[in-house]
Write a protein that holds these residues in place. Structure first.
Motif, short mmCIF file in Angstrom:
data_model
loop_
_atom_site.label_atom_id
_atom_site.label_comp_id
_atom_site.label_asym_id
_atom_site.label_seq_id
_atom_site.Cartn_x
_atom_site.Cartn_y
_atom_site.Cartn_z
N PHE A 26 0.83 -1.21 0.00
CA PHE A 26 0.00 0.00 0.00
C PHE A 26 0.86 1.26 0.00
O PHE A 26 0.53 2.25 -0.65
N SER A 27 1.99 1.24 0.70
CA SER A 27 2.90 2.40 0.72
C SER A 27 3.47 2.65 -0.68
O SER A 27 3.56 3.79 -1.12
N ASP A 28 3.86 1.58 -1.38
CA ASP A 28 4.39 1.72 -2.74
C ASP A 28 3.34 2.28 -3.68
O ASP A 28 3.64 3.11 -4.54
N LEU A 29 2.08 1.85 -3.51
CA LEU A 29 0.99 2.34 -4.34
C LEU A 29 0.80 3.84 -4.12
O LEU A 29 0.64 4.61 -5.08
N ILE A 30 0.85 4.28 -2.87
CA ILE A 30 0.70 5.70 -2.55
C ILE A 30 1.90 6.48 -3.07
O ILE A 30 1.75 7.55 -3.67
N ASN A 31 3.10 5.96 -2.86
CA ASN A 31 4.33 6.67 -3.27
C ASN A 31 4.45 6.82 -4.79
O ASN A 31 5.17 7.69 -5.26
N ALA A 32 3.75 5.99 -5.55
CA ALA A 32 3.79 6.08 -7.01
C ALA A 32 3.24 7.43 -7.48
O ALA A 32 3.74 8.00 -8.46
N GLU A 33 2.23 7.96 -6.80
CA GLU A 33 1.62 9.23 -7.21
C GLU A 33 1.48 10.23 -6.07
O GLU A 33 0.87 11.28 -6.24
N GLY A 34 2.01 9.89 -4.91
CA GLY A 34 1.91 10.77 -3.76
C GLY A 34 3.12 10.60 -2.85
O GLY A 34 4.20 10.26 -3.33
N LEU A 61 -2.25 2.69 10.67
CA LEU A 61 -2.61 4.06 10.32
C LEU A 61 -1.55 4.60 9.36
O LEU A 61 -0.36 4.55 9.66
N ILE A 62 -2.00 5.09 8.20
CA ILE A 62 -1.08 5.66 7.21
C ILE A 62 -1.47 7.12 6.97
O ILE A 62 -2.61 7.41 6.61
N ASN A 63 -0.52 8.03 7.18
CA ASN A 63 -0.71 9.45 6.85
C ASN A 63 0.04 9.72 5.55
O ASN A 63 1.21 9.34 5.43
N PHE A 64 -0.64 10.36 4.60
CA PHE A 64 0.01 10.58 3.30
C PHE A 64 -0.56 11.79 2.58
O PHE A 64 -1.60 12.33 2.95
N GLU A 65 0.18 12.23 1.55
CA GLU A 65 -0.26 13.29 0.64
C GLU A 65 -0.48 12.65 -0.72
O GLU A 65 0.33 11.84 -1.15
N ALA A 66 -1.56 13.04 -1.38
CA ALA A 66 -1.84 12.48 -2.71
C ALA A 66 -2.87 13.33 -3.42
O ALA A 66 -3.55 14.16 -2.81
N LYS A 67 -2.98 13.09 -4.72
CA LYS A 67 -4.02 13.73 -5.51
C LYS A 67 -5.32 12.95 -5.29
O LYS A 67 -5.28 11.74 -5.05
N PRO A 68 -6.46 13.61 -5.40
CA PRO A 68 -7.74 12.93 -5.17
C PRO A 68 -7.98 11.69 -6.05
O PRO A 68 -8.64 10.75 -5.62
N GLU A 69 -7.40 11.66 -7.25
CA GLU A 69 -7.61 10.52 -8.15
C GLU A 69 -7.02 9.22 -7.57
O GLU A 69 -7.48 8.13 -7.89
N LEU A 70 -5.99 9.34 -6.77
CA LEU A 70 -5.33 8.16 -6.20
C LEU A 70 -6.22 7.43 -5.19
O LEU A 70 -6.12 6.22 -5.04
N ILE A 71 -7.10 8.15 -4.54
CA ILE A 71 -7.92 7.57 -3.47
C ILE A 71 -8.81 6.44 -4.00
O ILE A 71 -8.93 5.40 -3.37
N ALA A 72 -9.42 6.63 -5.14
CA ALA A 72 -10.28 5.59 -5.72
C ALA A 72 -9.48 4.32 -5.99
O ALA A 72 -9.95 3.21 -5.71
N GLU A 73 -8.27 4.46 -6.52
CA GLU A 73 -7.42 3.30 -6.81
C GLU A 73 -6.98 2.62 -5.51
O GLU A 73 -6.96 1.40 -5.42
N LEU A 74 -6.65 3.42 -4.51
CA LEU A 74 -6.22 2.87 -3.21
C LEU A 74 -7.37 2.07 -2.57
O LEU A 74 -7.16 0.94 -2.11
N GLU A 75 -8.56 2.64 -2.57
CA GLU A 75 -9.72 1.95 -1.99
C GLU A 75 -10.05 0.68 -2.78
O GLU A 75 -10.45 -0.32 -2.19
N ARG A 76 -9.89 0.72 -4.09
CA ARG A 76 -10.12 -0.48 -4.90
C ARG A 76 -9.16 -1.59 -4.49
O ARG A 76 -9.56 -2.74 -4.33
N ASN A 77 -7.91 -1.23 -4.25
CA ASN A 77 -6.92 -2.22 -3.81
C ASN A 77 -7.25 -2.76 -2.42
O ASN A 77 -7.04 -3.94 -2.17
N TYR A 78 -7.73 -1.90 -1.53
CA TYR A 78 -8.15 -2.38 -0.20
C TYR A 78 -9.27 -3.42 -0.35
O TYR A 78 -9.26 -4.44 0.31
#
Length: 94
Positions: A26-34, A61-78
């Motif tokens: 999940f960290s790698d997924l976030i770091n790709a665009e955030g 608990l993960i604190n991160f910065e990202a663009k709003p488009e990343l959230i949909a992809e992150l939730e899909r992976n969850y």
């Protein structure tokens, strides 16, 4: 980029190595665009109510910065990860 906070509850039957692998995935997924700011493993805790026949879960608990488009992809992976029994992503106010 917006600031977000994500809490993931992982099934208690997952081994410690499996938990580390999920956090890395999940960290790698976030770091790709955030950018991941911090990851806090809160450990195994009792759930308020039974979720998918589990009475406890491993909280992360993960604190991160990202663009709003990343959230949909992150939730899909969850959702498609069987070990994740519950999750939430919340935008933090500046």
């Amino acid at each position: 980029m917006n600031k977000y906070e994500s809490v993931i509850i992982i099934s208690p039957v997952v081994e410690e190595e499996g938990i580390k692998n999920l956090i890395t995935k999940f960290s790698d997924l976030i770091n790709a665009e955030g950018k991941v700011e911090s990851v806090e493993e809160m450990g195994k805790r009792k759930l308020a109510y039974e979720v998918k026949k589990n009475k406890e879960g491993y909280y992360v608990l993960i604190n991160f910065e990202a663009k709003p488009e990343l959230i949909a992809e992150l939730e899909r992976n969850y959702r498609i990860t069987d070990e994740v029994i519950k999750f939430i992503v919340v935008r933090k106010e500046d």
